[in-house]
Design an enzyme around this catalytic site. Structure first.
Site, PDB file in Angstrom:
ATOM      1  N   ARG A   1     -13.172  -2.766  -7.600  1.00 11.84           N
ATOM      2  CA  ARG A   1     -13.119  -3.644  -6.429  1.00 11.84           C
ATOM      3  C   ARG A   1     -14.530  -3.897  -5.898  1.00 11.84           C
ATOM      4  O   ARG A   1     -15.312  -2.963  -5.710  1.00 11.84           O
ATOM      5  CB  ARG A   1     -12.293  -3.010  -5.304  1.00 11.84           C
ATOM      6  CG  ARG A   1     -10.842  -2.835  -5.614  1.00 11.84           C
ATOM      7  CD  ARG A   1     -10.039  -2.499  -4.357  1.00 11.84           C
ATOM      8  NE  ARG A   1     -10.558  -1.313  -3.649  1.00 11.84           N
ATOM      9  CZ  ARG A   1      -9.995  -0.806  -2.562  1.00 11.84           C
ATOM     10  NH1 ARG A   1      -8.922  -1.389  -2.033  1.00 11.84           N
ATOM     11  NH2 ARG A   1     -10.486   0.276  -1.986  1.00 11.84           N
TER      12      ARG A   1
ATOM     13  N   PHE B   1       0.866  -1.181   0.000  1.00 15.78           N
ATOM     14  CA  PHE B   1       0.000   0.000   0.000  1.00 15.78           C
ATOM     15  C   PHE B   1       0.907   1.237   0.000  1.00 15.78           C
ATOM     16  O   PHE B   1       1.891   1.288   0.735  1.00 15.78           O
ATOM     17  CB  PHE B   1      -0.895  -0.023   1.242  1.00 15.78           C
ATOM     18  CG  PHE B   1      -1.989   1.011   1.227  1.00 15.78           C
ATOM     19  CD1 PHE B   1      -3.159   0.798   0.515  1.00 15.78           C
ATOM     20  CD2 PHE B   1      -1.848   2.194   1.922  1.00 15.78           C
ATOM     21  CE1 PHE B   1      -4.166   1.753   0.495  1.00 15.78           C
ATOM     22  CE2 PHE B   1      -2.850   3.159   1.910  1.00 15.78           C
ATOM     23  CZ  PHE B   1      -4.012   2.935   1.194  1.00 15.78           C
TER      24      PHE B   1
ATOM     25  N   TYR C   1     -11.373   1.843  10.203  1.00 17.26           N
ATOM     26  CA  TYR C   1     -12.558   2.281   9.450  1.00 17.26           C
ATOM     27  C   TYR C   1     -12.963   1.371   8.305  1.00 17.26           C
ATOM     28  O   TYR C   1     -13.900   1.659   7.589  1.00 17.26           O
ATOM     29  CB  TYR C   1     -12.369   3.725   8.939  1.00 17.26           C
ATOM     30  CG  TYR C   1     -11.128   3.974   8.092  1.00 17.26           C
ATOM     31  CD1 TYR C   1     -11.088   3.584   6.764  1.00 17.26           C
ATOM     32  CD2 TYR C   1     -10.009   4.597   8.629  1.00 17.26           C
ATOM     33  CE1 TYR C   1      -9.959   3.813   5.989  1.00 17.26           C
ATOM     34  CE2 TYR C   1      -8.876   4.828   7.866  1.00 17.26           C
ATOM     35  CZ  TYR C   1      -8.850   4.439   6.548  1.00 17.26           C
ATOM     36  OH  TYR C   1      -7.731   4.658   5.794  1.00 17.26           O
ATOM     37  N   LYS C   2     -12.232   0.265   8.106  1.00 16.77           N
ATOM     38  CA  LYS C   2     -12.612  -0.666   7.024  1.00 16.77           C
ATOM     39  C   LYS C   2     -13.551  -1.733   7.596  1.00 16.77           C
ATOM     40  O   LYS C   2     -14.673  -1.415   7.960  1.00 16.77           O
ATOM     41  CB  LYS C   2     -11.351  -1.234   6.378  1.00 16.77           C
ATOM     42  CG  LYS C   2     -10.610  -0.141   5.592  1.00 16.77           C
ATOM     43  CD  LYS C   2      -9.278  -0.586   5.057  1.00 16.77           C
ATOM     44  CE  LYS C   2      -8.637   0.563   4.276  1.00 16.77           C
ATOM     45  NZ  LYS C   2      -7.189   0.501   4.260  1.00 16.77           N
TER      46      LYS C   2
ATOM     47  N   ASP D   1       0.973  -5.199   8.225  1.00 13.38           N
ATOM     48  CA  ASP D   1      -0.139  -4.273   8.077  1.00 13.38           C
ATOM     49  C   ASP D   1      -1.399  -5.111   7.858  1.00 13.38           C
ATOM     50  O   ASP D   1      -1.514  -5.831   6.854  1.00 13.38           O
ATOM     51  CB  ASP D   1       0.127  -3.333   6.889  1.00 13.38           C
ATOM     52  CG  ASP D   1      -0.932  -2.239   6.760  1.00 13.38           C
ATOM     53  OD1 ASP D   1      -2.058  -2.449   7.234  1.00 13.38           O
ATOM     54  OD2 ASP D   1      -0.625  -1.185   6.164  1.00 13.38           O
TER      55      ASP D   1
END
Ligand code: PLP
Length: 416
Positions: A375, A129, A226-227, A201
């Protein structure tokens, strides 16, 4: 009536057998929306809404500063963290909620380099990422090549790149674009065999992938609030540090909240015990409260059930995609084996951006990742198999009518 594996009836039957189906009631989902984007921003739970109102109106509004003690605001970074711990396979006192993933990566990378001196190399994947790469690049330019040297290699070149020169291996379990999954246990063991610390991560993992950080001997990890954890936009992230490192780790970002006793107002820094040293400034109570409340949706579920359901939803979606002539322009960029990927599916298409915008317009919320990926995320707490089936019908319609070619869908928005 068709009972084939591509029929609506089949999807309905899967929903009837779904032991997590009741969890959908925890969420406030907008009507006529199928939300396949929980991998980017988890939706609002009733608990988080209720708690946010209560914290604003009653705690902040009426009890004011007394709330730090009266409503245990001061402990909230740990209260929320202890709800995350079982989701990642961590025993108590090894997780804390604070700051963003990016800031936490900086703290932990610097921490690892100090612990591993004179080793200087940070090994990572080229397709990590971006923030993980940027933070490591920033540290490299701050410390200079004599103290920090970043080496990024392709995922399959990682085992070979591990050596006694490497201080820390920085990897993300689930690739944000393709959903490719690393074998965390195996790579951690390979790293440890060379005396390398591992920093994982877990942003695309926590709340959906089966994780055993203690059992796998993970040194450090970070993850996103927040995911899949549904903590709300910009929710605090978390840090895991294995207790065997608590005596020797030193965060470079020394703030008063990480001090052993912040309210002594000492002029000299003395780090707090255990995870406390990773706190920096005053915790964001509004955000932390929402995260803490949202995490209660996980209290009575087994992560193995979450993973099984996300795989079932993804498999159904992939099967429907592959059996449909009208959808043959999409190429699956994720691993076809559900065990070798995370909880979303990536499909490439030359018109991916416009398709994504047109789908969102039709109430099917997905996102686009540059240059050509759509996605589709399968968060297991609130999605139904019939949602997957309906999303495919919308996509077919859109491809047949070519509505995505309309002008308004081709214009790039600032946030994709
Ligand atoms: C979402 C995500 C982040 C987010 O980082 P923040 O600094 O909290 O915005 C970091 N790493 C990965 C792999 C992610 O998917």
């Amino acid at each position: 009536m068709s009972t084939s594996s591509t029929s609506l009836q089949h999807a309905q039957a899967l929903d009837e057998a779904d032991t997590l189906a009741g969890k959908r009631d925890d969420f406030l989902l907008p009507p006529d929306t199928i939300y396949l984007n929980g991998n980017s921003l988890g939706p609002l739970t009733r608990r988080a809404q209720q708690r946010t109102l209560e914290v604003v109106e009653s705690q902040w509004g009426e009890d004011l500063i007394a709330s730090w003690n009266r409503h245990d605001w001061i402990d909230l970074p740990f209260t929320a963290a202890e709800k995350i711990a079982p989701l990642i396979g961590a025993a108590p006192n090894q997780v804390v909620c604070c700051d963003s993933v990016s800031i936490n990566l900086l703290k932990l990378l610097a921490c690892c380099l100090r612990m591993q001196s004179p080793r200087t190399r940070v090994l990572t994947q080229t397709d990590n990422f971006p923030t993980d790469l940027y933070v490591a690049q920033g540290l490299e330019s701050l410390l200079g090549p004599a103290r920090c040297e970043l080496l990024a290699v392709a995922p399959d070149a990682l085992p070979e790149a591990l050596s006694e020169e490497v201080a820390v291996l920085l990897l993300t379990e689930i690739n944000f674009r393709s959903a490719a999954r690393f074998d965390m246990e195996e790579l951690t063991a390979l790293a440890h065999a060379q005396g390398v610390l591992v920093l994982w991560d877990l942003s695309h993992s926590a709340g959906v992938m089966p994780l055993e950080v203690d059992a796998w001997g993970i040194d450090f990890a970070v993850g996103c609030g927040y995911k899949y954890l549904n903590g709300g936009p910009g929710a605090p992230a978390f840090i895991y540090a294995n207790c065997r490192h608590h005596g020797t780790m030193n965060s470079p970002v020394q703030g008063w909240m990480g001090h052993r006793d912040p309210f002594e107002f000492d002029t000299a820094y003395e780090k707090g015990a255990g995870m406390a040293q990773f706190l920096v400034g005053t915790p964001p109570i509004l955000s932390l409260s929402a995260l803490d409340a949202a995490l209660d949706s996980f209290a009575d579920v087994a992560v193995s059930d979450l993973h099984a359901k996300t795989m079932a939803l993804g498999q159904l979606f992939a099967a429907l995609m592959s059996q449909d002539e009208e959808l043959s322009e999409f190429t699956l960029e994720s691993n076809a084996d559900a065990m070798l990927r995370g909880a979303h599916l990536a499909y490439s298409h030359p018109e991916a951006y416009s398709i994504c915008r047109a789908l969102n317009d039709a109430g099917i919320v997905v996102d686009f990742r540059s240059p050509n990926i759509v996605r589709f995320g399968f968060s297991p707490l609130y999605l139904r198999h019939v949602d997957v089936w309906r999303a495919i019908q919308s996509l077919r319609h859109l491809m047949r009518e070519k509505t995505y070619l309309e002008d308004e869908f081709t214009r790039r928005l600032r946030v994709t």
